[in-house]
Design a protein around this motif. Structure first.
Motif, PDB file in Angstrom:
ATOM      1  N   SER A 139       0.844  -1.201   0.000  1.00 55.15           N
ATOM      2  CA  SER A 139       0.000   0.000   0.000  1.00 55.15           C
ATOM      3  C   SER A 139       0.872   1.241   0.000  1.00 55.15           C
ATOM      4  CB  SER A 139      -0.941   0.017   1.212  1.00 55.15           C
ATOM      5  OG  SER A 139      -0.205   0.033   2.421  1.00 55.15           O
ATOM      6  N   THR A 199       0.876   5.423   1.202  1.00 54.21           N
ATOM      7  CA  THR A 199       0.223   6.480   1.980  1.00 54.21           C
ATOM      8  C   THR A 199       1.034   7.755   1.860  1.00 54.21           C
ATOM      9  OG1 THR A 199      -0.669   7.068   4.157  1.00 54.21           O
ATOM     10  CG2 THR A 199       1.452   5.931   4.117  1.00 54.21           C
ATOM     11  N   HIS A 205      -9.040  13.349  -4.808  1.00 53.48           N
ATOM     12  CA  HIS A 205     -10.379  13.155  -4.246  1.00 53.48           C
ATOM     13  C   HIS A 205     -11.447  13.709  -5.188  1.00 53.48           C
ATOM     14  CE1 HIS A 205      -8.844  11.474  -0.684  1.00 53.48           C
ATOM     15  NE2 HIS A 205      -8.541  12.578  -0.024  1.00 53.48           N
ATOM     16  N   ILE A 211     -13.187   5.776  11.463  1.00 53.79           N
ATOM     17  CA  ILE A 211     -12.950   5.689  10.020  1.00 53.79           C
ATOM     18  C   ILE A 211     -11.506   5.266   9.743  1.00 53.79           C
ATOM     19  CG2 ILE A 211     -12.773   7.040   7.888  1.00 53.79           C
ATOM     20  CD1 ILE A 211     -15.155   8.709   8.890  1.00 53.79           C
ATOM     21  N   ALA A 212     -10.557   5.834  10.496  1.00 51.23           N
ATOM     22  CA  ALA A 212      -9.146   5.478  10.327  1.00 51.23           C
ATOM     23  C   ALA A 212      -8.928   3.995  10.626  1.00 51.23           C
ATOM     24  CB  ALA A 212      -8.275   6.347  11.237  1.00 51.23           C
ATOM     25  N   ARG A 226     -10.446   1.895   7.788  1.00 53.17           N
ATOM     26  CA  ARG A 226      -9.596   1.878   6.589  1.00 53.17           C
ATOM     27  C   ARG A 226      -8.459   0.875   6.747  1.00 53.17           C
ATOM     28  NH1 ARG A 226      -6.993   7.010   5.639  1.00 53.17           N
ATOM     29  NH2 ARG A 226      -6.407   6.146   3.619  1.00 53.17           N
ATOM     30  N   LYS A 227      -7.883   0.804   7.935  1.00 55.29           N
ATOM     31  CA  LYS A 227      -6.800  -0.162   8.166  1.00 55.29           C
ATOM     32  C   LYS A 227      -7.305  -1.594   8.020  1.00 55.29           C
ATOM     33  CE  LYS A 227      -4.079   2.812  11.240  1.00 55.29           C
ATOM     34  NZ  LYS A 227      -3.578   3.040  12.619  1.00 55.29           N
ATOM     35  N   ILE A 243      -9.835  -2.545   6.131  1.00 56.87           N
ATOM     36  CA  ILE A 243     -10.087  -2.751   4.701  1.00 56.87           C
ATOM     37  C   ILE A 243      -8.784  -3.068   3.972  1.00 56.87           C
ATOM     38  CG2 ILE A 243     -10.786  -1.612   2.557  1.00 56.87           C
ATOM     39  CD1 ILE A 243     -13.130  -2.434   4.273  1.00 56.87           C
ATOM     40  N   ILE A 244      -7.725  -2.318   4.287  1.00 55.82           N
ATOM     41  CA  ILE A 244      -6.418  -2.555   3.650  1.00 55.82           C
ATOM     42  C   ILE A 244      -5.938  -3.968   3.953  1.00 55.82           C
ATOM     43  CG2 ILE A 244      -3.978  -1.896   3.689  1.00 55.82           C
ATOM     44  CD1 ILE A 244      -4.917   1.004   4.167  1.00 55.82           C
ATOM     45  N   LEU A 292     -12.305   2.952  -2.969  1.00 59.17           N
ATOM     46  CA  LEU A 292     -13.181   3.191  -1.817  1.00 59.17           C
ATOM     47  C   LEU A 292     -13.049   4.643  -1.401  1.00 59.17           C
ATOM     48  CD1 LEU A 292     -15.018   2.249   0.549  1.00 59.17           C
ATOM     49  CD2 LEU A 292     -12.914   1.732   1.809  1.00 59.17           C
ATOM     50  N   ASN A 293     -14.122   5.418  -1.514  1.00 64.89           N
ATOM     51  CA  ASN A 293     -14.152   6.796  -1.026  1.00 64.89           C
ATOM     52  C   ASN A 293     -14.837   6.819   0.337  1.00 64.89           C
ATOM     53  OD1 ASN A 293     -12.977   7.862  -3.334  1.00 64.89           O
ATOM     54  ND2 ASN A 293     -14.929   8.346  -4.302  1.00 64.89           N
ATOM     55  N   VAL A 294     -14.198   7.401   1.319  1.00 64.79           N
ATOM     56  CA  VAL A 294     -14.807   7.593   2.632  1.00 64.79           C
ATOM     57  C   VAL A 294     -14.935   9.096   2.835  1.00 64.79           C
ATOM     58  CG1 VAL A 294     -14.645   7.157   5.098  1.00 64.79           C
ATOM     59  CG2 VAL A 294     -13.712   5.493   3.487  1.00 64.79           C
TER      60      VAL A 294
END
Length: 276
Positions: free
Chosen positions: A181, A183, A198, A238-239, A242-243, A245-246, A261-263
């Motif tokens: 990934s 970041t 975005h 949310i953070a 996301r982890k 999901i990754i 994936l848009n959050v």
């Protein structure tokens, strides 16, 4: 001290310049400030701390006081312009000028690759797609993208991804990822490109409402009334989400398709003020 072309923040460059001079001599802020043509003995100290700013008119005289000339002075002045820029488009234009100066003189701006990566949706998509289509030519990769792009755009993106060490070729000549990934990390300039990403992905999401079958996409939303403390807690959730999901997405080596994936969590009202 690093080359000025390796910086993206002129405040930090001034701070590092002063620290190096101070370590080698009886250099003072007053000496530095006077050499740059300012009357206040602490003005540049405040600039180095981010408490004051240079104007575009005074950037050149400060650069000269630090011994910068020609392309180095041009780069420093562009850093000042970047700091003054109001819109993302203006910031992107100025930063691209900074990168062009660095490229000509074969200096790598550490944040340059990150900025370039997030500046176009093609880069993260092809970083996922190319390893999933071993042996595929640029034209085949281009046709697999949504929206479809040209083979030349694919080749340009793949060339950048290899140069930035985000992809590499294995012994069979197929693309593989160097990391699972990517970041941004805490950077000064990259958020400008990320905001553009975005916007691009948000537009693509709208197009898929009509263009992609419902069993291949998922859209859902909530409208909530919250407090500031609830907002902070939701952002933490949310953070963490996301982890997770990754972790799910990266546990398999194979890829069937590339998804985005848009959050998004944003206000629909102006902040109210409670009156006692």
């Amino acid at each position: 001290m690093k080359d000025v072309l390796e910086y993206t923040n002129y405040h930090q460059y001034i701070a590092d310049y002063y620290a190096e001079k101070k370590a080698k001599s009886a250099f003072t802020w007053q000496t530095f400030t006077r050499a740059a043509g300012f009357s206040s003995p602490v003005f540049l100290k405040y600039v180095s701390e981010g408490r004051s700013n240079l104007s575009e008119e005074t950037a050149g005289q400060v650069a000269s006081a630090m011994g910068l000339a020609n392309y180095e002075q041009d780069y420093f002045c562009e850093m000042v312009k970047f700091d003054h820029a109001k819109s993302d488009e203006e910031k992107k234009s100025i930063f691209n000028k900074m990168l062009a100066i660095a490229d000509i003189h074969k200096v790598r701006v550490l944040e340059g690759d990150s900025f370039r990566y997030f500046d176009s949706w093609k880069n993260p998509v092809l970083r996922e797609l190319a390893p999933a289509m071993p042996g595929a030519k640029p034209l085949a990769l281009a046709k697999a993208c949504r929206p479809e792009i040209t083979a030349a755009e694919v080749s340009e993106s793949l060339s950048f991804l290899i140069k930035a060490n985000l992809l590499q070729k294995n012994e069979n000549g197929n693309y593989v990822q160097t990391e699972k990934s990517v970041t941004t990390g805490p950077m000064d300039v990259t958020p400008v490109a990320v905001r553009g990403m975005h916007r691009q992905m948000g537009e693509f999401a709208l197009e898929t409402i009509e263009g992609v079958p419902q069993d291949q996409r998922h859209f859902s939303g909530l409208t909530l009334g919250i407090t500031q403390s609830a907002y902070d807690e939701i952002v933490e959730e949310i953070a963490a989400f996301r982890k997770r999901i990754i972790a799910i997405a990266t546990r398999d080596d194979e890829t069937d398709e590339v998804y985005r994936l848009n959050v998004q969590f944003f206000p629909l009202t102006k902040k109210s003020v409670k009156k006692g």
